[in-house]
Design a protein around this motif. Structure first.
Motif, PDB file in Angstrom:
ATOM      1  N   SER A  61     -14.803 -16.894   2.718  1.00  0.00           N
ATOM      2  CA  SER A  61     -14.331 -17.156   1.355  1.00  0.00           C
ATOM      3  C   SER A  61     -12.895 -17.659   1.364  1.00  0.00           C
ATOM      4  N   ASP A  71     -13.641 -14.450   7.511  1.00  0.00           N
ATOM      5  CA  ASP A  71     -13.600 -14.479   6.046  1.00  0.00           C
ATOM      6  C   ASP A  71     -13.883 -15.900   5.578  1.00  0.00           C
ATOM      7  N   ASP A 119     -15.459 -13.903  -4.462  1.00  0.00           N
ATOM      8  CA  ASP A 119     -16.762 -13.774  -3.817  1.00  0.00           C
ATOM      9  C   ASP A 119     -17.399 -12.431  -4.159  1.00  0.00           C
ATOM     10  N   THR A 177     -28.117 -15.079   3.263  1.00  0.00           N
ATOM     11  CA  THR A 177     -27.675 -15.360   1.897  1.00  0.00           C
ATOM     12  C   THR A 177     -28.859 -15.348   0.944  1.00  0.00           C
ATOM     13  N   ARG A 184     -20.978 -13.576   3.034  1.00  0.00           N
ATOM     14  CA  ARG A 184     -20.185 -13.658   1.799  1.00  0.00           C
ATOM     15  C   ARG A 184     -20.795 -14.703   0.874  1.00  0.00           C
ATOM     16  N   HIS A 235      -7.940 -13.157  -2.511  1.00  0.00           N
ATOM     17  CA  HIS A 235      -9.152 -12.729  -3.200  1.00  0.00           C
ATOM     18  C   HIS A 235      -8.799 -12.258  -4.601  1.00  0.00           C
ATOM     19  N   GLU A 281     -18.855  -6.193   0.017  1.00  0.00           N
ATOM     20  CA  GLU A 281     -18.200  -6.455   1.299  1.00  0.00           C
ATOM     21  C   GLU A 281     -19.243  -6.544   2.412  1.00  0.00           C
ATOM     22  N   PRO A 282     -19.056  -7.456   3.342  1.00  0.00           N
ATOM     23  CA  PRO A 282     -20.040  -7.608   4.429  1.00  0.00           C
ATOM     24  C   PRO A 282     -20.211  -6.317   5.234  1.00  0.00           C
TER      25      PRO A 282
END
Length: 448
Positions: A224, A222, A186, A284, A211, A248, A191-192
């Motif tokens: 992802s 998370d 992702d 997004t 993400r 990841h 990073e968020p």
């Protein structure tokens, strides 16, 4: 002939275009011919070189109001004093064709707009990405690992992953592979982080950490890894052993593509996002818009692109402060006049190839499944129920902030654009919403 917004849109354009500068016409052409055109739009194009002077699209000259407009103004002058609306209110009504100001109350005062912010986000996304843009999720194979690569598709479903798994497994088996590790990539988004005006309590209830990979719109910390774990189970179910745990990773550029899924067109995504006021999709889209404009996928860069797009369209950004794409930020400030100007852009037939999906996506009063549906108690009072099916408007709701901005056909047969934003009312939120619905019915003229 019906005055329903949905019926009118089915018949086609409802008004003549206003005067549009050559630069704005070129924007629409570029957006359609180059769906991912950010570097073009903000590089050497006429869009960047010929900046429209910031201004309010509504005329400020003295105008002669017709009888219906005089009634709208008189009634609003009285009804805006409703105690349910409190004392902090910004409102405006303009004629959709002439942009003549019909009524205003602190129209340029910037207030917390809540989800009306999504109108600005949608304008930027459709302009930069183009309405035909689709978001692509891929599965790639390299050195024993099958990696699911996020492409910013917030509408990805388990059914989509199932189809991808079927295609991927067929390819793996044809290559003689019976065992793989599964990873998720992702890396398209950093990073968020929390936007200015957000608090950690938003995660993952009001919104999931933003993400590039998510399935079924699930609200988990998370998304992802969550999507990867579902994908791994689907792969295993079809006969390829999955070893280890999902992790990841960043897929190598040399990895072999084995499956992909493309989302619906951005036009449909925007319509859905506005209809149900989906915060996750909005955030997004903000990041994908930033990327398409050649900038990092962050709150800061996404909102910077929103400002650039609105400025080039000629929307005044005086008193305009936006820190996210969804309107969750309690630091956002937008005047009702600016919201009306944005709606005017979307409603103008000159911009229809790019922006008409914003108007098409507005909830219709009484429309089940939308934020103006009966399940939310909207347009169901003695004052407002006459406007069911006659108003298209974006809602906005935060603690201490309620907004309603949209379009309706008034008693003179002409379309009117309105924006009403309330902050800090001490009334119950449902009561304030009822009052705003009544103001929309006033503009329509059915509550005379």
């Amino acid at each position: 002939m019906s005055n329903s917004p949905s019926a009118d849109r089915a018949r086609g354009r409802h008004r003549k275009s206003g005067t549009v500068s050559p630069v704005l016409r070129r924007v629409a052409v570029v957006a359609l011919t180059a769906p991912v055109a950010g570097t073009i739009l903000f590089g050497t194009s006429a869009f960047a070189a010929e900046q429209a002077a910031p201004k309010s699209l509504a005329k400020t000259d003295t105008v002669t109001l017709d009888t219906a407009e005089q009634q709208i103004a008189a009634n609003l002058d009285t009804r805006v004093q409703d105690v349910r609306l409190g004392s902090t209110f910004s409102g405006v009504v303009i004629d959709a064709q002439s942009t003549a100001a019909i009524w205003g109350h602190d129209a340029t005062t910037a207030l917390m707009p809540a989800s009306n912010t999504k109108l600005a986000t949608s304008t930027a996304a459709l302009t930069i990405l183009g309405p035909d843009h689709r978001f692509t999720t891929k599965a790639v194979y390299d050195n024993g690992t099958l990696t699911l690569v996020g492409g910013g598709d917030r509408t990805l479903t388990t059914a989509d992953l199932t189809a991808m798994a079927t295609t991927a497994v067929a390819g793996l088996k044809s290559a003689g592979l019976t065992s793989v590790k599964v990873a998720v990539d992702d890396s398209l988004f950093p990073e968020p982080t929390l936007a200015t005006g957000w608090n950690s309590g938003y995660y993952p209830d009001s919104i999931a950490p933003v993400r590039a990979l998510v399935v079924d719109g699930r609200h988990v910390t998370d998304t992802s890894l969550d999507a990867g774990q579902i994908f791994a189970k689907l792969v295993a179910k079809q006969g390829v052993t999955v070893t280890g745990t999902v992790s990841h990773a960043t897929a190598a550029t040399s990895a072999v593509p084995v499956a992909q899924h493309q989302s619906a067109a951005l036009s449909a995504v925007v319509e859905h996002m506005l209809k149900v006021s989906d915060n996750d999709i909005a955030e997004t889209l903000l990041r994908m818009t930033a990327l398409a404009a050649g900038r990092p996928a962050t709150f800061e860069d996404g909102t910077a692109v929103v400002r650039q797009v609105l400025t080039r369209y000629g929307v005044s950004l005086a008193n305009f402060e936006v820190y996210d794409g969804s309107g969750l930020s309690r630091s956002n400030r937008i005047p009702a006049q600016t919201i009306a100007d944005i709606l005017h852009l979307a409603d103008d037939p000159a911009n229809a190839p790019t922006l008409k999906y914003i108007v098409d996506g507005l909830p219709v009063s009484g429309e089940a499944g939308s934020t103006l549906g009966p399940e939310w108690g909207r347009f169901d009072t003695a004052d407002s129920k006459c406007a069911v099916g006659k108003v298209s408007a974006k809602t906005g709701t935060l603690t201490g902030a309620i907004a309603l901005s949209g379009l309706t056909v008034a008693a003179d047969g002409r379309w009117k654009i309105f924006s009403f934003i309330e902050n800090n009312s001490t009334a119950a939120p449902d009561a304030t919403k009822d009052a705003l619905d009544g103001l929309a019915a006033t503009v329509n003229g059915c509550w005379a």
